[in-house]
Design a protein around this motif. Structure first.
Motif, PDB file in Angstrom:
ATOM      1  N   PRO A 220       0.834  -1.212   0.000  1.00 59.01           N
ATOM      2  CA  PRO A 220       0.000   0.000   0.000  1.00 59.01           C
ATOM      3  C   PRO A 220       0.866   1.258   0.000  1.00 59.01           C
ATOM      4  O   PRO A 220       1.931   1.308   0.627  1.00 59.01           O
ATOM      5  N   LEU A 221       0.411   2.249  -0.715  1.00 55.43           N
ATOM      6  CA  LEU A 221       1.141   3.518  -0.793  1.00 55.43           C
ATOM      7  C   LEU A 221       0.941   4.341   0.464  1.00 55.43           C
ATOM      8  O   LEU A 221      -0.170   4.402   1.020  1.00 55.43           O
ATOM      9  N   ASP A 222       2.005   5.016   0.904  1.00 57.32           N
ATOM     10  CA  ASP A 222       1.873   6.015   1.963  1.00 57.32           C
ATOM     11  C   ASP A 222       1.616   7.366   1.301  1.00 57.32           C
ATOM     12  O   ASP A 222       1.584   7.465   0.072  1.00 57.32           O
ATOM     13  N   PRO A 223       1.386   8.444   2.085  1.00 62.34           N
ATOM     14  CA  PRO A 223       1.083   9.740   1.455  1.00 62.34           C
ATOM     15  C   PRO A 223       2.140  10.202   0.458  1.00 62.34           C
ATOM     16  O   PRO A 223       1.808  10.738  -0.604  1.00 62.34           O
ATOM     17  N   ALA A 224       3.422   9.965   0.764  1.00 55.20           N
ATOM     18  CA  ALA A 224       4.475  10.392  -0.152  1.00 55.20           C
ATOM     19  C   ALA A 224       4.401   9.609  -1.458  1.00 55.20           C
ATOM     20  O   ALA A 224       4.552  10.167  -2.553  1.00 55.20           O
ATOM     21  N   GLY A 225       4.171   8.300  -1.339  1.00 55.19           N
ATOM     22  CA  GLY A 225       4.055   7.472  -2.534  1.00 55.19           C
ATOM     23  C   GLY A 225       2.845   7.845  -3.369  1.00 55.19           C
ATOM     24  O   GLY A 225       2.895   7.846  -4.608  1.00 55.19           O
ATOM     25  N   LEU A 226       1.749   8.165  -2.699  1.00 57.94           N
ATOM     26  CA  LEU A 226       0.539   8.584  -3.404  1.00 57.94           C
ATOM     27  C   LEU A 226       0.785   9.877  -4.164  1.00 57.94           C
ATOM     28  O   LEU A 226       0.394  10.013  -5.327  1.00 57.94           O
ATOM     29  N   SER A 227       1.454  10.828  -3.521  1.00 55.24           N
ATOM     30  CA  SER A 227       1.735  12.106  -4.154  1.00 55.24           C
ATOM     31  C   SER A 227       2.631  11.927  -5.370  1.00 55.24           C
ATOM     32  O   SER A 227       2.460  12.601  -6.387  1.00 55.24           O
ATOM     33  N   ALA A 228       3.596  11.015  -5.272  1.00 54.71           N
ATOM     34  CA  ALA A 228       4.505  10.787  -6.391  1.00 54.71           C
ATOM     35  C   ALA A 228       3.798  10.128  -7.566  1.00 54.71           C
ATOM     36  O   ALA A 228       4.142  10.369  -8.731  1.00 54.71           O
ATOM     37  N   MET A 229       2.771   9.320  -7.268  1.00 53.26           N
ATOM     38  CA  MET A 229       2.092   8.571  -8.325  1.00 53.26           C
ATOM     39  C   MET A 229       1.009   9.380  -9.031  1.00 53.26           C
ATOM     40  O   MET A 229       0.865   9.334 -10.251  1.00 53.26           O
ATOM     41  N   LEU A 230       0.241  10.130  -8.244  1.00 56.17           N
ATOM     42  CA  LEU A 230      -0.888  10.861  -8.808  1.00 56.17           C
ATOM     43  C   LEU A 230      -0.539  12.332  -9.000  1.00 56.17           C
ATOM     44  O   LEU A 230       0.170  12.918  -8.187  1.00 56.17           O
ATOM     45  N   HIS A 231      -1.057  12.903 -10.033  1.00 61.19           N
ATOM     46  CA  HIS A 231      -0.853  14.334 -10.243  1.00 61.19           C
ATOM     47  C   HIS A 231      -1.580  15.111  -9.166  1.00 61.19           C
ATOM     48  O   HIS A 231      -2.679  14.759  -8.764  1.00 61.19           O
ATOM     49  N   ARG A 232      -0.952  16.200  -8.708  1.00 65.80           N
ATOM     50  CA  ARG A 232      -1.591  17.063  -7.718  1.00 65.80           C
ATOM     51  C   ARG A 232      -2.794  17.749  -8.340  1.00 65.80           C
ATOM     52  O   ARG A 232      -2.742  18.245  -9.458  1.00 65.80           O
ATOM     53  N   ARG A 233      -3.888  17.776  -7.610  1.00 71.23           N
ATOM     54  CA  ARG A 233      -5.092  18.429  -8.111  1.00 71.23           C
ATOM     55  C   ARG A 233      -4.894  19.940  -8.076  1.00 71.23           C
ATOM     56  O   ARG A 233      -4.495  20.507  -7.060  1.00 71.23           O
ATOM     57  N   VAL A 234      -5.192  20.601  -9.183  1.00 70.63           N
ATOM     58  CA  VAL A 234      -5.112  22.052  -9.251  1.00 70.63           C
ATOM     59  C   VAL A 234      -6.403  22.641  -8.700  1.00 70.63           C
ATOM     60  O   VAL A 234      -7.498  22.194  -9.032  1.00 70.63           O
ATOM     61  N   ALA A 235      -6.294  23.651  -7.845  1.00 71.10           N
ATOM     62  CA  ALA A 235      -7.478  24.263  -7.246  1.00 71.10           C
ATOM     63  C   ALA A 235      -8.399  24.816  -8.324  1.00 71.10           C
ATOM     64  O   ALA A 235      -7.953  25.368  -9.327  1.00 71.10           O
ATOM     65  N   VAL A 236      -9.709  24.660  -8.098  1.00 68.11           N
ATOM     66  CA  VAL A 236     -10.696  25.211  -9.026  1.00 68.11           C
ATOM     67  C   VAL A 236     -10.705  26.726  -8.866  1.00 68.11           C
ATOM     68  O   VAL A 236     -11.025  27.239  -7.808  1.00 68.11           O
ATOM     69  N   TYR A 237     -10.315  27.425  -9.934  1.00 68.99           N
ATOM     70  CA  TYR A 237     -10.198  28.874  -9.816  1.00 68.99           C
ATOM     71  C   TYR A 237     -10.231  29.480 -11.197  1.00 68.99           C
ATOM     72  O   TYR A 237      -9.258  29.405 -11.934  1.00 68.99           O
ATOM     73  N   ASP A 238     -11.362  30.042 -11.580  1.00 65.61           N
ATOM     74  CA  ASP A 238     -11.489  30.730 -12.854  1.00 65.61           C
ATOM     75  C   ASP A 238     -11.345  32.219 -12.600  1.00 65.61           C
ATOM     76  O   ASP A 238     -12.129  32.803 -11.855  1.00 65.61           O
ATOM     77  N   LYS A 239     -10.367  32.840 -13.242  1.00 64.02           N
ATOM     78  CA  LYS A 239     -10.039  34.226 -12.927  1.00 64.02           C
ATOM     79  C   LYS A 239     -11.158  35.207 -13.241  1.00 64.02           C
ATOM     80  O   LYS A 239     -11.169  36.303 -12.702  1.00 64.02           O
ATOM     81  N   ASP A 240     -12.073  34.828 -14.136  1.00 65.77           N
ATOM     82  CA  ASP A 240     -13.131  35.771 -14.499  1.00 65.77           C
ATOM     83  C   ASP A 240     -14.488  35.319 -13.967  1.00 65.77           C
ATOM     84  O   ASP A 240     -15.515  35.811 -14.401  1.00 65.77           O
ATOM     85  N   ARG A 241     -14.493  34.380 -13.003  1.00 65.75           N
ATOM     86  CA  ARG A 241     -15.768  33.856 -12.544  1.00 65.75           C
ATOM     87  C   ARG A 241     -15.873  33.958 -11.028  1.00 65.75           C
ATOM     88  O   ARG A 241     -15.060  34.585 -10.369  1.00 65.75           O
ATOM     89  N   GLU A 242     -16.874  33.281 -10.473  1.00 74.06           N
ATOM     90  CA  GLU A 242     -17.232  33.560  -9.090  1.00 74.06           C
ATOM     91  C   GLU A 242     -16.136  33.218  -8.086  1.00 74.06           C
ATOM     92  O   GLU A 242     -15.955  33.912  -7.086  1.00 74.06           O
ATOM     93  N   GLY A 243     -15.389  32.100  -8.322  1.00 72.51           N
ATOM     94  CA  GLY A 243     -14.335  31.738  -7.388  1.00 72.51           C
ATOM     95  C   GLY A 243     -13.335  32.858  -7.193  1.00 72.51           C
ATOM     96  O   GLY A 243     -12.847  33.113  -6.090  1.00 72.51           O
TER      97      GLY A 243
END
Length: 431
Positions: A220-243
């Motif tokens: 089983p992967l630990d947090p470091a292994g998980l981070s290395a395997m999966l791409h980091r999620r980019v925060a939802v943020y549209d510069k011209d919208r409500e966020g």
């Protein structure tokens, strides 16, 4: 037009599609709407649906709820996406809905990304909603009050879906493990990290889980292994919208509320998501004059210095100057006296029109104007012992006003003392 809403996904379909709930009560995280006391729950219990707009972040169940609503009240389901559909597609949908209505079968029309239709296209829904040809269920990630026509909003109920919390996301992972017949190859700590990385998006979480199931792992992967395997999620943020507007509002209000920790958090949220640093700096300058003002005149200096520093250094080094300005503002004494004074003075100027200043302080550049009394009796303040003449500077038809009232905080306390001293001198000179 592609069929985006096939009801029975095959075994080869993505995990997120295979795990779509088959009953409203199985939808997670939206019990405030789907429960017995929720708006959707009540409509289903009554057997009648009103048109509605489902507003919420990605991956929170908008499409699923729409399909289950049709099944729950016996409506024919028709789904379109504003990304792929045009006027011709909508005309076909409305024509088919009318044919079915004539045969006694009403239609629930689900419109995904409804905010992507322009104003004229949105107006096209109105007659079919009004005459009952369709019950409209629109889905949007954007604030309906900004993106949808007022006429359409007046005919639909806006229902807000919440981003999925940790409990709801863990429920989805439990279902994924049950469907796959084996646990996720993660340590408990890595499972928590996976849930946190989803940022409330159930679809994203299940897609990540599917990726984990698709690879062979020795342990089983630990947090470091998980981070290395999966791409980091980019925060939802549209510069011209409500966020964008939500975060800049949160930053400004945290500064105003003298919470440097929260202010720094929202600043980081914006800059790490790719916000233009100069946009943030402009808001910091605004906060300096609106919420700090003369309680600490150095606040404005700090912000302008941060702007110059960022121009000089760029990112990432120049961002430290933005952080310093943000922290300075959040920890500075607060006063909106300047802001309030501006509003009051502007209002007074509009109300009084073109009143002439008193003759003693108007300009007298010509002999004729001097003969007419322009500038007559002007008292030059520097010629007095106190450097203060106490003269009247208001139009004759207007009583003196008080716009600026300094607080007793920071530098403004000294300003208030000066004003009180001058007022005392003014009364003494006038007898």
């Amino acid at each position: 037009m592609p069929d985006l809403f096939a009801p029975d996904p095959a075994e080869s379909a993505p995990l997120a599609d295979r795990l779509r709930p088959r009953r409203l009560e199985d939808v997670v995280g939206q019990e405030h709407l789907t429960g017995p006391e929720g708006a959707i729950g009540r409509m289903v219990a009554a057997g009648r649906l009103s048109s509605m707009i489902l507003w919420g972040p990605p991956g929170t169940g908008k499409t699923t709820i729409a399909r289950l609503l049709a099944d729950a009240v016996g409506l024919r389901f028709e789904g379109v996406s504003a990304v792929f559909s045009g006027v011709a597609d909508l005309k076909k949908v409305f024509a088919a809905a009318r044919d079915h209505a004539a045969a006694g079968q009403r239609t629930l029309l689900f419109v995904d990304e409804i905010h992507r239709f322009n104003r004229a296209q949105q107006d096209g829904f109105l007659p079919y909603v009004e005459d009952g040809t369709v019950t409209l269920v629109g889905a949007t990630t954007e604030n309906p009050s900004f993106e949808l026509n007022a006429a359409l909003l007046s005919r639909a109920q806006v229902l807000i879906l919440h981003r999925l919390d940790a409990n709801a996301l863990n429920t989805l992972l439990d279902r994924a493990e049950e469907a796959e017949g084996r646990p996720l190859p993660l340590t408990p700590e890595a499972r928590e990290a996976l849930v946190a990385s989803a940022d409330g998006d159930g679809r994203f979480l299940l897609n990540q889980a599917e990726t984990l199931y698709s690879v062979k792992l020795d342990a089983p992967l630990d947090p470091a292994g998980l981070s290395a395997m999966l791409h980091r999620r980019v925060a939802v943020y549209d510069k011209d919208r409500e966020g964008h507007y939500n975060l800049i509002s949160a930053l400004h209000k945290s500064i105003r509320g003298s919470d440097p920790q929260a202010a720094l958090y929202y600043l980081a949220r914006m800059l790490t998501a790719g916000e233009e640093p100069l946009y943030v700096l402009r808001r910091l300058v605004r906060a300096a004059v609106e919420d700090v003002g003369l309680a600490d005149p150095q606040a404005l200096v700090q912000c302008l210095a941060a702007k110059d520093t960022y121009d000089f250094l760029g990112s990432p080094e120049g961002e430290l100057a933005i952080v310093q300005a943000c922290l300075y503002l959040a920890t500075a004494p607060k006063s909106n006296a300047t802001y309030a004074a501006q509003k009051a003075a502007w209002r007074s100027a509009r109300e009084t029109g073109s009143l002439m200043p008193p003759m003693n302080i108007v300009n007298a550049p010509t002999r004729l104007m001097k003969q007419l009394g322009y500038g007559k009796g002007y008292a030059y303040d520097h010629d007095t012992d106190e450097g203060f003449s106490g003269d009247n500077y208001w139009p004759e038809a207007m009583e003196p006003q008080t716009y600026y009232e300094p607080t007793d905080r920071g530098f403004e306390k000294r300003v208030a003392e000066r004003l009180a001293y001058w007022e005392e001198l003014r009364r003494a000179k006038r007898g």
